[in-house]
Structures are given as structure tokens and as C-alpha cells.
Scaffold this active site. Structure first.
Site, PDB file in Angstrom:
ATOM      1  N   GLY A 118       1.501   2.990  -2.545  1.00 39.50           N
ATOM      2  CA  GLY A 118       1.104   3.865  -3.654  1.00 39.50           C
ATOM      3  C   GLY A 118       1.821   3.477  -4.939  1.00 39.50           C
ATOM      4  O   GLY A 118       2.048   4.298  -5.824  1.00 39.50           O
ATOM      5  N   LYS A 119       2.145   2.174  -5.048  1.00 39.53           N
ATOM      6  CA  LYS A 119       2.857   1.698  -6.242  1.00 39.53           C
ATOM      7  C   LYS A 119       2.006   1.854  -7.485  1.00 39.53           C
ATOM      8  O   LYS A 119       2.521   2.137  -8.557  1.00 39.53           O
ATOM      9  CB  LYS A 119       3.236   0.216  -6.076  1.00 39.53           C
ATOM     10  CG  LYS A 119       4.231  -0.043  -4.978  1.00 39.53           C
ATOM     11  CD  LYS A 119       4.567  -1.518  -4.871  1.00 39.53           C
ATOM     12  CE  LYS A 119       3.417  -2.384  -4.426  1.00 39.53           C
ATOM     13  NZ  LYS A 119       2.871  -2.084  -3.095  1.00 39.53           N
ATOM     14  N   GLN A 134       2.160  -5.905  -3.030  1.00 44.33           N
ATOM     15  CA  GLN A 134       2.520  -5.982  -1.600  1.00 44.33           C
ATOM     16  C   GLN A 134       3.847  -5.216  -1.349  1.00 44.33           C
ATOM     17  O   GLN A 134       4.115  -4.268  -2.060  1.00 44.33           O
ATOM     18  CB  GLN A 134       2.613  -7.433  -1.115  1.00 44.33           C
ATOM     19  CG  GLN A 134       1.262  -8.134  -1.010  1.00 44.33           C
ATOM     20  CD  GLN A 134       0.804  -8.828  -2.283  1.00 44.33           C
ATOM     21  OE1 GLN A 134       1.572  -9.419  -2.977  1.00 44.33           O
ATOM     22  NE2 GLN A 134      -0.468  -8.756  -2.576  1.00 44.33           N
ATOM     23  N   LYS A 155       2.424  10.217  -1.033  1.00 49.15           N
ATOM     24  CA  LYS A 155       1.471  10.756  -0.041  1.00 49.15           C
ATOM     25  C   LYS A 155       2.111  11.787   0.901  1.00 49.15           C
ATOM     26  O   LYS A 155       1.725  11.913   2.063  1.00 49.15           O
ATOM     27  CB  LYS A 155       0.800   9.617   0.751  1.00 49.15           C
ATOM     28  CG  LYS A 155      -0.018   8.709  -0.173  1.00 49.15           C
ATOM     29  CD  LYS A 155      -0.888   7.734   0.547  1.00 49.15           C
ATOM     30  CE  LYS A 155      -2.262   8.252   0.819  1.00 49.15           C
ATOM     31  NZ  LYS A 155      -3.244   7.216   1.167  1.00 49.15           N
ATOM     32  N   LEU A 156       3.078  12.529   0.393  1.00 43.03           N
ATOM     33  CA  LEU A 156       3.738  13.546   1.215  1.00 43.03           C
ATOM     34  C   LEU A 156       2.750  14.655   1.586  1.00 43.03           C
ATOM     35  O   LEU A 156       2.872  15.264   2.653  1.00 43.03           O
ATOM     36  CB  LEU A 156       4.935  14.114   0.425  1.00 43.03           C
ATOM     37  CG  LEU A 156       5.907  14.992   1.180  1.00 43.03           C
ATOM     38  CD1 LEU A 156       6.500  14.284   2.394  1.00 43.03           C
ATOM     39  CD2 LEU A 156       7.044  15.444   0.269  1.00 43.03           C
ATOM     40  N   GLY A 181      -4.229  -4.781  -4.371  1.00 48.25           N
ATOM     41  CA  GLY A 181      -5.201  -3.787  -4.822  1.00 48.25           C
ATOM     42  C   GLY A 181      -4.456  -2.534  -5.217  1.00 48.25           C
ATOM     43  O   GLY A 181      -3.961  -1.811  -4.372  1.00 48.25           O
ATOM     44  N   HIS A 182      -4.281  -2.327  -6.516  1.00 55.99           N
ATOM     45  CA  HIS A 182      -3.562  -1.144  -6.996  1.00 55.99           C
ATOM     46  C   HIS A 182      -4.563  -0.089  -7.446  1.00 55.99           C
ATOM     47  O   HIS A 182      -5.317  -0.303  -8.385  1.00 55.99           O
ATOM     48  CB  HIS A 182      -2.612  -1.516  -8.138  1.00 55.99           C
ATOM     49  CG  HIS A 182      -1.410  -2.276  -7.663  1.00 55.99           C
ATOM     50  ND1 HIS A 182      -0.591  -2.996  -8.480  1.00 55.99           N
ATOM     51  CD2 HIS A 182      -0.906  -2.414  -6.416  1.00 55.99           C
ATOM     52  CE1 HIS A 182       0.377  -3.540  -7.762  1.00 55.99           C
ATOM     53  NE2 HIS A 182       0.201  -3.203  -6.508  1.00 55.99           N
ATOM     54  N   ASP A 238       0.822  -1.220   0.000  1.00 50.97           N
ATOM     55  CA  ASP A 238       0.000   0.000   0.000  1.00 50.97           C
ATOM     56  C   ASP A 238       0.853   1.266   0.000  1.00 50.97           C
ATOM     57  O   ASP A 238       0.449   2.288   0.558  1.00 50.97           O
ATOM     58  CB  ASP A 238      -0.967   0.033   1.200  1.00 50.97           C
ATOM     59  CG  ASP A 238      -1.794  -1.230   1.294  1.00 50.97           C
ATOM     60  OD1 ASP A 238      -2.300  -1.663   0.251  1.00 50.97           O
ATOM     61  OD2 ASP A 238      -1.904  -1.793   2.399  1.00 50.97           O
TER      62      ASP A 238
HETATM   63  P1  IMP Z   1      -2.536 -12.935   2.178  1.00 55.03           P
HETATM   64  O1  IMP Z   1      -1.601 -12.363   1.164  1.00 55.03           O
HETATM   65  O2  IMP Z   1      -3.988 -12.768   1.826  1.00 55.03           O
HETATM   66  O3  IMP Z   1      -2.189 -14.336   2.565  1.00 55.03           O
HETATM   67  O4  IMP Z   1      -2.361 -12.079   3.545  1.00 55.03           O
HETATM   68  C1  IMP Z   1      -1.148 -12.113   4.307  1.00 55.03           C
HETATM   69  C2  IMP Z   1      -0.828 -10.727   4.863  1.00 55.03           C
HETATM   70  O5  IMP Z   1      -0.463  -9.850   3.805  1.00 55.03           O
HETATM   71  C3  IMP Z   1      -2.003 -10.052   5.572  1.00 55.03           C
HETATM   72  O6  IMP Z   1      -1.492  -9.281   6.641  1.00 55.03           O
HETATM   73  C4  IMP Z   1      -2.570  -9.121   4.514  1.00 55.03           C
HETATM   74  O7  IMP Z   1      -3.247  -8.029   5.085  1.00 55.03           O
HETATM   75  C5  IMP Z   1      -1.294  -8.692   3.819  1.00 55.03           C
HETATM   76  N1  IMP Z   1      -1.498  -8.284   2.421  1.00 55.03           N
HETATM   77  C6  IMP Z   1      -1.739  -9.074   1.354  1.00 55.03           C
HETATM   78  N2  IMP Z   1      -1.857  -8.353   0.235  1.00 55.03           N
HETATM   79  C7  IMP Z   1      -1.676  -7.071   0.590  1.00 55.03           C
HETATM   80  C8  IMP Z   1      -1.638  -5.845  -0.154  1.00 55.03           C
HETATM   81  O8  IMP Z   1      -1.785  -5.791  -1.373  1.00 55.03           O
HETATM   82  N3  IMP Z   1      -1.410  -4.710   0.588  1.00 55.03           N
HETATM   83  C9  IMP Z   1      -1.199  -4.739   1.933  1.00 55.03           C
HETATM   84  N4  IMP Z   1      -1.209  -5.857   2.655  1.00 55.03           N
HETATM   85  C10 IMP Z   1      -1.446  -7.024   1.994  1.00 55.03           C
END
Ligand code: IMP
Length: 428
Positions: A15-16, A224, A330-331, A40-41, A13
Site C-alpha cells: 500500500g505504498k 516492490q 489495510k488495518l 503497480g501503485h 503491495d
Molecule cells: P519480476 O520483477 O517481474 O522479475 O518478478 C519477480 C518476482 O517479483 C515475482 O514473484 C513477481 O510477482 C514479484 N513482483 C514484481 N513486482 C512486484 C510488485 O510490484 N508487487 C509485488 N510483487 C512483485
């Protein structure tokens, strides 16, 4: 510079999505190399917002080849829904979307297992996205995985389902006390999904290497972030893939010698969604920062935990990913604070910690040591040139550069493409 890997330097998260979208303009292809629809981008342009989960951000630009690499786990149901949503919104998806024939497939039973395992963990849960990501990667590594190519052949799919479901149905019935899955139902459902995706399934390793040989500009899109990496993250509170730059090689079939440059992306503060250590988290999870920065998960809508920028973690991320430059995002959200803090060290039981804690338990109890800087009050979200930023904003940026040991080459001051200060050119 023909290719660039973009990675998150924190817990995702960062901001990629916006940074990738911005640089895609000059790229020929955009390639996802790990994760799945847990990502989620968010991309905003002209006031319109698009959230992408599996499809690379390049799809929002005409004429770009978008590749889902072999390192990505694909839930075909979720992917088809995403394709249809984008088509309804007016985006072209056809020969421009390629999916690796080697990508592991996420089935309904992986999603069910993800949820069931989290329930069993109770208070110790990881707080996963429940998208079946962990169980799909676990099957891949225990050699029980089913890949995209298998969805295109009934006999092979039946064989693989028989192998993998035998053990899982036993678990569902006797360990979790849940419904079991029927091979025939899955066969019908997943063969139909495979047929829909067939035109996109190909040897993407060959495709990407050919593009590189032709001198095309390729962007590798990380999902991620470094601290969710299954090896280098805050284990076990991590995802099951390799969001670090090395993952780009494994997850696409492009050798490390062919990768030119890495760009890290870090938020001007820190956030984390889900359970696990987070040294600079504000007390109570940082509600004020969460509201100001609209910090809610793009995939699950969960509130993100918020805190100060942690130079210790980001410096280590620079080392692990090998990046020497960074986008700071996000500055604008930090406008209005009288004081801003940067974490510059950790203490354990009163002692300054030199090494980075390897265990989540140790990481959980470190006390952050802060450097305090004067904040700025001005709204900076419409500033287009670095020189016009308030003096204290510039001091904050250069302090981060010094502490992390990188050059900041992109400054993001809002969610729109236009709210960006670009301090170098990419993909000339
Ligand atoms: P999983 O990837 O669904 O197995 O979740 C494992 C951990 O990674 C959890 O803490 C999720 O909240 C975190 N996580 C997975 N995908 C994202 C992402 O795109 N952004 C932020 N955290 C993520």
C-alpha cells in the site's frame, strides 16, 4: 526534514502508493529509484482510481517534479502508453516528468526472454510479471545494456543493438526455438520511441542533488518490497533490483549522507504474489482474506497469496532498511476476526530458530510460532483519531510496534486519502 525514502517492508503491495500519494502533498519532487513497470501503485482519491507503473505517484499532484531515476529500467513503449493514459485522464505531463539518461531500456526482446526463461524453468518458475525486468537488469550488469541516452542517437543505438542481439538471437533460435529479432525493425521502432521521450531525458542525479541543495523536499518512492530485493529477499524468488532503502542512493546518484529518513510500509497482514517462501501463508492461499482485502495484483491481476502478519520478517526489514517508523496499512480489513495472529518466531524441525534463514529452501519449511490476540468487530474505516480506535485494535498496533521495534506513525484504514490517521507531520 527535507527528504524521505519510502520502502516496502514485506513482499511488495504494502500500500505504498497511497502513503506516497499522501505525503506528496508536502513534497517538491518524487523520485522512483528501482524496478520498472513490474510495479503497480494504486492511488484512490474522490472515488477515482489510478494505477501507476513507471511514473512516480507525484504526477497526480500539480506542480511536483517527478523523476524516474537511473536505477529504474524503462520500457519506453509502456511508459508512453502510461503517459497517454494519464493525459487522457486530465493529468499534466510535460516538463514535470524527468527520466534519467542512464536508465537501462527494456526492449521487446527482454520481454520475450523473460517469458521464454520462465517457460524453461517449468515448475521452478519465479512467476515473474513477464515485463522483461530480469533480462534488462542482467544486460546492465553484464555490460550489454542499452540506456535512455542511447535511444537518442541512431549510430550508438545500432552499435549497442548489434552487440547485445548477437548472443540473444542465437539463444532465441537455437535454445528457445523462437523467432529472432531484426536490428533494423528495432532501430526504427525504438528511435521513434526515444524521440517521443527526448524532452524528458536528462541528468537526473544533478537535478535531484540541486533540489536537495536548495532545501527542497524530496520523496524517494520505493517499488516492490524488502523480500523481493535481489540480495536480501527470498532468493531466487525475488525481483532483480534493490527495493531496500540503500537502493535509493544507487538508483538516483544521491549519496547516503544526503538521505535523512526512511519510512517502512507494512500491511496489517501479509501477502505475496508469485512463487517463493511465505511462512505465514494461510492454507490454500488465504482465499477469505484475499476476497476481503481485494488482494489481486495491480499490474497482472494475479491473485495474491495471503497470511498473518510476520513480525520476524518485518523486524529484519527495519534493520536492513534502517527505518524506525512505519506506516501500517489495510488495518480495516482485519475487522470481524475473533482472533488475530502475529508470527513471533520460526521453528525448524521443532527447534526455535534464532537466525533468519538464508536459503529459500529453509525458509520454505520454517514453522511459524504465533501469538494470538483478540480481534475487534467494529468497522474502523471511517475513524479519524487514534483514541477512537477499538481497544483491541490499539493492542494489535502496539504489539506490532513492540515486536518489530518501530513506531507506527501512519495508520491506513481504507484506500482513500482521507481514510488515514497521521500520527506525526512530515515535510513541515
Ligand atoms: P519480476 O520483477 O517481474 O522479475 O518478478 C519477480 C518476482 O517479483 C515475482 O514473484 C513477481 O510477482 C514479484 N513482483 C514484481 N513486482 C512486484 C510488485 O510490484 N508487487 C509485488 N510483487 C512483485
Amino acid at each position: 526534514m527535507p527528504n524521505l525514502v519510502i520502502v516496502g517492508a514485506q513482499w511488495g503491495d504494502e500500500g505504498k502508493g497511497k502513503v506516497i500519494d499522501l505525503l506528496t502533498e508536502h513534497a517538491d519532487a518524487v523520485v522512483r529509484f528501482q524496478g520498472g513497470n513490474n510495479a503497480g501503485h494504486t492511488v484512490v482519491f474522490g472515488g477515482q482510481k489510478q494505477v501507476l507503473h513507471l511514473i512516480p505517484c507525484g504526477i497526480l499532484h500539480e506542480g511536483k517534479i517527478c523523476v524516474i531515476g537511473n536505477g529504474v529500467v524503462v520500457d519506453p513503449d509502456a511508459l508512453i502508453q502510461e503517459i497517454e493514459q494519464l493525459q487522457t485522464a486530465g493529468f499534466h505531463i510535460g516538463e514535470n516528468l524527468k527520466i534519467s539518461n542512464l536508465s537501462p531500456v527494456t526492449f521487446a526482446f527482454h520481454r520475450a526472454l523473460d517469458k521464454a526463461k520462465e517457460m524453461k524453468r517449468g515448475k521452478e518458475k519465479i512467476d515473474t510479471t513477464h515485463r522483461g525486468i530480469g533480462p534488462t537488469y542482467a544486460d546492465k550488469y553484464s555490460r550489454l545494456g542499452i540506456r535512455m541516452i542511447d535511444l537518442l542517437d541512431e549510430k550508438r543505438l545500432r552499435n549497442r543493438l548489434e552487440q547485445t542481439l548477437d548472443e540473444k538471437n542465437y539463444l532465441f533460435k537455437h535454445y528457445f526455438a523462437l523467432e529472432t529479432f531484426k536490428i533494423n525493425d528495432l532501430l526504427v521502432e525504438y528511435l521513434a520511441l526515444g524521440e517521443k521521450l527526448r524532452p524528458h531525458v536528462t541528468d537526473t542525479a544533478f537535478l535531484i542533488n540541486t533540489l536537495l541543495a536548495e532545501g527542497k523536499n524530496v520523496l524517494f518512492e520505493g517499488a516492490q518490497g524488502t523480500y523481493l530485493d535481489v540480495d536480501f529477499g527470498t532468493y531466487p524468488f525475488v525481483t532483480s533490483s534493490h527495493p531496500i532503502a540503500g537502493g535509493a542512493s544507487i538508483g538516483t546518484g544521491v549519496g547516503p549522507t544526503r538521505i535523512d529518513e526512511v519510512l517502512g510500509v507494512a500491511k496489517a497482514y501479509a501477502t505475496r504474489v508469485g512463487a517463493g517462501p511465505f511462512p505465514t501463508e494461510w492454507e490454500g492461499g488465504g482465499e477469505a482474506l484475499r476476497q476481503k482485502g481485494n488482494e489481486f495484483g495491480a499490474t497482472t491481476g494475479r491473485p495474491r497469496r495471503c497470511g498473518w502478519f510476520d513480525a520476524i520478517t518485518v523486524r529484519r526489514a527495519a534493520m536492513i532498511n534502517g527505518f524506525e517508523q512505519m506506516a501500517l496499512t489495510k488495518l480495516d480489513i482485519l475487522s470481524g476476526f475473533s482472533k488475530i495472529k502475529i508470527c513471533i518466531g520460526y521453528k525448524i524441525e521443532g527447534r526455535l530458530q534464532e537466525d533468519f534463514p538464508a536459503s529459500a529452501e529453509e525458509m520454505d519449511v520454517v514453522e511459524p510460532v504465533y501469538q494470538e490476540l483478540d480481534g475487534w468487530q467494529e468497522d474502523i474505516s471511517a475513524i479519524k483519531e487514534y483514541e477512537k480506535l477499538p481497544e483491541n485494535t490499539k493492542k494489535y498496533i502496539s504489539e506490532i510496534e513492540k515486536r518489530v521495534g518501530v513506531k507506527i506513525t501512519i495508520i491506513s484504514l481504507g484506500e482513500d486519502r482521507k481514510q488515514t490517521i497521521l500520527l506525526r507531520s512530515f515535510f513541515k
